[in-house]
Design a protein around this motif. Structure first.
Motif, PDB file in Angstrom:
ATOM      1  N   ASN A  37       9.099  19.213  -7.295  1.00 57.68           N
ATOM      2  CA  ASN A  37       9.871  18.142  -6.895  1.00 57.68           C
ATOM      3  C   ASN A  37       8.986  16.948  -6.517  1.00 57.68           C
ATOM      4  O   ASN A  37       8.823  16.583  -5.211  1.00 57.68           O
ATOM      5  N   PRO A  38       8.204  16.106  -7.252  1.00 59.11           N
ATOM      6  CA  PRO A  38       7.574  14.953  -7.065  1.00 59.11           C
ATOM      7  C   PRO A  38       8.240  13.768  -6.579  1.00 59.11           C
ATOM      8  O   PRO A  38       9.580  13.846  -6.769  1.00 59.11           O
ATOM      9  N   ALA A  39       7.609  12.934  -6.050  1.00 57.60           N
ATOM     10  CA  ALA A  39       8.278  11.879  -5.281  1.00 57.60           C
ATOM     11  C   ALA A  39       8.266  10.925  -6.395  1.00 57.60           C
ATOM     12  O   ALA A  39       7.496  10.667  -7.138  1.00 57.60           O
ATOM     13  N   PRO A  40       9.782  10.485  -6.529  1.00 61.20           N
ATOM     14  CA  PRO A  40      10.002   9.528  -7.739  1.00 61.20           C
ATOM     15  C   PRO A  40       9.323   8.304  -7.708  1.00 61.20           C
ATOM     16  O   PRO A  40       9.132   7.572  -6.621  1.00 61.20           O
ATOM     17  N   PRO A  41       8.644   7.818  -8.613  1.00 57.44           N
ATOM     18  CA  PRO A  41       7.929   6.564  -8.716  1.00 57.44           C
ATOM     19  C   PRO A  41       8.799   5.316  -8.967  1.00 57.44           C
ATOM     20  O   PRO A  41      10.051   5.429  -9.206  1.00 57.44           O
ATOM     21  N   PRO A  42       8.237   4.399  -8.731  1.00 63.32           N
ATOM     22  CA  PRO A  42       9.273   3.023  -8.966  1.00 63.32           C
ATOM     23  C   PRO A  42       9.236   2.439 -10.266  1.00 63.32           C
ATOM     24  O   PRO A  42       9.686   1.452 -10.559  1.00 63.32           O
ATOM     25  N   ILE A  43       8.964   3.136 -11.343  1.00 65.97           N
ATOM     26  CA  ILE A  43       8.688   2.900 -12.860  1.00 65.97           C
ATOM     27  C   ILE A  43       9.415   3.963 -13.531  1.00 65.97           C
ATOM     28  O   ILE A  43       9.322   4.976 -12.962  1.00 65.97           O
ATOM     29  N   ALA A 172       3.878  22.325   2.504  1.00 67.00           N
ATOM     30  CA  ALA A 172       3.721  21.026   3.452  1.00 67.00           C
ATOM     31  C   ALA A 172       3.583  19.987   2.430  1.00 67.00           C
ATOM     32  O   ALA A 172       2.526  20.159   1.457  1.00 67.00           O
ATOM     33  N   ARG A 173       3.836  18.718   2.607  1.00 65.56           N
ATOM     34  CA  ARG A 173       3.418  17.805   1.485  1.00 65.56           C
ATOM     35  C   ARG A 173       2.788  16.628   2.375  1.00 65.56           C
ATOM     36  O   ARG A 173       3.231  16.005   3.161  1.00 65.56           O
ATOM     37  N   GLY A 174       1.630  15.926   2.066  1.00 64.98           N
ATOM     38  CA  GLY A 174       0.691  15.187   2.539  1.00 64.98           C
ATOM     39  C   GLY A 174       1.310  13.567   2.368  1.00 64.98           C
ATOM     40  O   GLY A 174       2.516  13.812   1.866  1.00 64.98           O
ATOM     41  N   PRO A 175       0.696  12.705   3.066  1.00 67.19           N
ATOM     42  CA  PRO A 175      -0.470  12.489   3.849  1.00 67.19           C
ATOM     43  C   PRO A 175      -0.378  13.276   5.076  1.00 67.19           C
ATOM     44  O   PRO A 175       0.595  13.079   5.710  1.00 67.19           O
TER      45      PRO A 175
END
Length: 251
Positions: A37-43, A172-175
Motif C-alpha cells: 500500500n504505497p503512499a499515492p504520489p501527486p502525479i 511501521a512506515r517512516g520517516p
C-alpha cells in the motif's frame, strides 16, 4: 515532455511533487510493487515490472517517453541495469537520481561490509540483540546466524520463509525521528544495528545508535553507474529536465 520516473524512494516522491504543477512535463511515476500500500504520489503512477530491459524499452517507445529518471533505491541493481539497457535500446536520455551515501561521523562505530552475508558473519559467534533495518526481502542471509535475537522493522510483513528463527517483527512506515529511534533501541535493548548505506538526509537511526554507543554493521553501497549523468537531489533532476525541454524546443 513525457517523463518516466522509476521510483520507490523519497527522492522520487520529492521530484514528483515539484513536477506535478509544471506544465512543461507529463510525468509518470513507476513503482516496483514491493510495498503493498504505497503512499499515492501527486502525479499519474503505475505499479509493477516491465518484463526486463526489452519490456521497458518497448514501454518507452509505446508511450513516447522523452526522458527517463532512475530514482530507485541505491541497492536496486537489477532495475537500474535494465533502465540503462532500455534507454540505450530506445534512444531515450537517462538520468540517475541517487542520494549521497552516509559517511561515519566522529565517534560512530561502523563495521563496513560488502554484502548481506558478510553482515551476518560480522555479528560474531556470541548471541546479540540485533536491529535489522535492511528491508523485508533481504533477511534470508541472517538465517545463517540463528543464535542472535533479531528485531526486524518493515512496512509489510516479511515472508516467514526468510525469517531467522528468533525474531520480533515491527510493522511501521517512516520517516522516524531520532527520539523515536533512540526510544526503540533502548526499549528493545539493542546491541548492534545492521543497515544498508542507503544514504540521504534521514539518518535518525544512526544518530540514535551513536547516542547510545551502539555499533553499526553497515553494508556498503554498490558502485554508481559507469556512465551517464548523475544528480543527488530533485533540483538537479529538474535542471536536467529543463535543459532537455529547452533543447527539444530549440531554445
Amino acid at each position: 515532455m513525457s517523463i518516466l520516473i522509476l521510483g520507490g524512494t523519497g527522492e522520487a516522491m520529492a521530484l514528483a511533487r515539484v513536477l506535478a504543477p509544471d506544465s512543461r512535463f507529463a510525468p509518470l511515476l513507476s513503482l516496483a510493487g514491493r510495498t503493498k500500500n504505497p503512499a499515492p504520489p501527486p502525479i499519474p503512477w503505475r505499479c509493477g515490472g516491465f518484463g526486463g530491459a526489452a519490456g521497458l524499452a518497448a514501454f518507452l517507445a509505446t508511450h513516447r517517453i522523452a526522458a527517463m529518471i532512475d530514482a530507485t533505491h541505491p541497492f536496486a541493481l537489477q532495475i537500474s541495469a535494465n533502465a540503462r539497457k532500455a534507454a540505450a535500446i530506445a534512444g531515450v536520455p537517462l538520468l540517475t537520481l541517487t542520494r549521497p551515501p552516509w559517511v561515519a561521523k566522529p565517534g560512530e562505530r561502523w563495521t563496513i561490509v560488502r554484502d548481506l552475508a558478510a553482515a551476518a558473519q560480522a555479528l560474531g559467534p556470541k548471541r546479540r540483540r540485533v536491529f535489522l533495518t535492511i528491508g523485508r526481502q533481504d533477511l534470508l542471509p541472517f538465517r545463517a546466524a540463528p543464535w542472535h535475537h533479531y528485531v526486524i522493522r518493515s512496512v509489510d510483513p516479511p515472508d516467514p520463509a526468510f525469517l531467522p528463527p528468533d525474531c520480533d517483527i515491527i510493522s511501521a512506515r517512516g520517516p522516524f525521528s531520532e527520539d523515536d529511534e533512540r526510544a526503540l533501541l533502548a526499549a528493545r535493548a539493542i546491541e548492534v544495528l545492521v543497515s544498508k548505506n542507503s544514504g540521504g538526509a534521514m539518518r535518525a537511526k544512526l544518530d540514535a545508535a551513536q547516542a547510545l554507543a551502539i555499533p553499526v554493521v553497515m553494508i556498503a553501497r554498490p558502485p554508481p553507474p559507469a556512465s551517464g549523468p548523475v544528480v543527488t537531489d530533485r533540483d538537479g533532476a529538474l535542471a536536467w529536465l529543463g535543459r532537455l525541454h529547452d533543447a527539444k524546443r530549440g531554445v
